[in-house]
Design a protein around this motif. Structure first.
Motif, PDB file in Angstrom:
ATOM      1  N   ALA A 105      12.609 -33.689  -7.152  1.00 16.83           N
ATOM      2  CA  ALA A 105      13.126 -34.912  -7.773  1.00 16.83           C
ATOM      3  C   ALA A 105      12.342 -35.230  -9.043  1.00 16.83           C
ATOM      4  O   ALA A 105      12.911 -35.609 -10.069  1.00 16.83           O
ATOM      5  CB  ALA A 105      13.042 -36.067  -6.784  1.00 16.83           C
ATOM      6  N   VAL A 108      13.384 -32.653 -11.739  1.00 14.46           N
ATOM      7  CA  VAL A 108      14.746 -32.818 -12.237  1.00 14.46           C
ATOM      8  C   VAL A 108      14.848 -34.055 -13.123  1.00 14.46           C
ATOM      9  O   VAL A 108      15.547 -34.051 -14.128  1.00 14.46           O
ATOM     10  CB  VAL A 108      15.734 -32.904 -11.042  1.00 14.46           C
ATOM     11  N   PHE A 109      14.093 -35.087 -12.734  1.00 15.13           N
ATOM     12  CA  PHE A 109      14.279 -36.381 -13.386  1.00 15.13           C
ATOM     13  C   PHE A 109      13.771 -36.379 -14.816  1.00 15.13           C
ATOM     14  O   PHE A 109      12.751 -36.036 -15.194  1.00 15.13           O
ATOM     15  CB  PHE A 109      13.592 -37.479 -12.575  1.00 15.13           C
TER      16      PHE A 109
ATOM     17  N   GLY B  50      20.136 -28.417  -5.402  1.00  5.84           N
ATOM     18  CA  GLY B  50      19.751 -29.478  -6.335  1.00  5.84           C
ATOM     19  C   GLY B  50      19.135 -28.894  -7.604  1.00  5.84           C
ATOM     20  O   GLY B  50      19.491 -29.275  -8.724  1.00  5.84           O
ATOM     21  N   VAL B  66      21.641 -35.231 -13.276  1.00 11.59           N
ATOM     22  CA  VAL B  66      20.516 -35.714 -12.470  1.00 11.59           C
ATOM     23  C   VAL B  66      21.016 -36.380 -11.193  1.00 11.59           C
ATOM     24  O   VAL B  66      20.421 -36.203 -10.117  1.00 11.59           O
ATOM     25  CB  VAL B  66      19.655 -36.687 -13.306  1.00 11.59           C
ATOM     26  N   ALA B  69      22.018 -33.645  -8.767  1.00  5.77           N
ATOM     27  CA  ALA B  69      20.817 -32.947  -8.294  1.00  5.77           C
ATOM     28  C   ALA B  69      20.054 -33.812  -7.297  1.00  5.77           C
ATOM     29  O   ALA B  69      19.637 -33.335  -6.233  1.00  5.77           O
ATOM     30  CB  ALA B  69      19.920 -32.577  -9.470  1.00  5.77           C
ATOM     31  N   LEU B  70      19.890 -35.100  -7.622  1.00  6.47           N
ATOM     32  CA  LEU B  70      19.147 -35.987  -6.717  1.00  6.47           C
ATOM     33  C   LEU B  70      19.896 -36.175  -5.406  1.00  6.47           C
ATOM     34  O   LEU B  70      19.281 -36.254  -4.341  1.00  6.47           O
ATOM     35  CB  LEU B  70      18.892 -37.338  -7.383  1.00  6.47           C
TER      36      LEU B  70
END
Lengths: 109, 130
Positions: A105, A108-109, B50, B66, B69-70
């Motif tokens: 996370a 990706v963020f 993801g 995003v 993916a999240l």
């Protein structure tokens, strides 16, 4: 049934310990794929300090998972007494997975 | 919810599961362990998905990419937590000679995966148009 097989006496014809061992291997392999994808993600979008930390953490978690799987495979390979999976091991494996997702996370963020 | 909290306590207290009831045939325990590992692989596949959405759909708008993916990462977390919870519940049920626990989770997960897949197709098609 000969009793000269030593530790394999009363061997399960369904090869359950062996199958369980291979299941651990498969799961480790899946974890490896996730770790590789994490490294790719970290390197892809330019290396930021946070990304590198998350990536390193992912690799460490993968090592942790590998250790848990290795221990369990070692126990299953001896076949002595067929001890079940310890709850702590299951929890450790799951915590490694969850923490990997958390690192993902961040990446990706 | 109280049941769940009790199970969470059991994850960290391995002796307590061992002390309950009687030890079942080791083959049943190993089968339970393999089911647990299969769910863990499912969770890892969702987490990998993801990463894959983030990596292999670079043309998508940031928010969609995003968000998807999240969502997949969160599904992976849920799946792995549920894996260990279900494993503990099955282990306890076997020790007490009770029926194995039933679960809505597989149906729920398949619906979520189907929805995410459809959303991905739609978003990818719309993303390429715009």
């Amino acid at each position: 049934m000969s009793s000269t097989e030593g530790p394999a006496e009363g061997r399960d014809p369904g090869l359950q310990p062996e199958r369980t061992r291979l299941a651990w291997r498969r799961t480790t392999l899946s974890g490896t794929v996730v770790a590789v994808l994490a490294v790719k993600t970290a390197l892809h979008g330019g290396t930021s300090p946070l990304g590198v930390i998350a990536c390193a953490l992912c690799c460490a978690l993968w090592l942790g998972f590998l250790l848990v799987a290795h221990r369990r495979i070692g126990v299953l390979a001896t076949g002595a007494g067929h001890p079940g999976l310890a709850t702590r091991q299951a929890t450790m494996a799951v915590l490694c997975t969850v923490a990997m997702a958390a690192c993902g996370a961040v990446l990706v963020f | 919810m109280i049941e769940f909290a009790r199970n969470v306590r059991l994850w960290f207290a391995p002796q307590e599961v061992r002390e309950e009831g009687h030890t079942p045939d080791y083959r049943f325990s190993l089968a339970n362990e393999r089911t647990f590992l299969a769910w863990l692989r499912t969770a890892l596949a969702l987490i990998g998905g993801g990463f894959a959405v983030d990596q292999f759909l670079p043309d998508l708008r940031w928010g969609w990419r995003v968000g998807l993916a999240l969502a997949l990462l969160a599904a992976g977390v849920l799946c792995s937590l549920r894996a260990v919870n279900h494993w503990v519940r099955c282990e306890r049920a076997m020790r007490h000679d009770q029926d194995l626990p039933v679960s809505r989770f597989p149906a729920l997960l398949s619906v979520v995966v189907a929805v995410v897949a459809v959303v991905m197709v739609v978003v990818v098609l719309a993303g390429w148009e715009g």
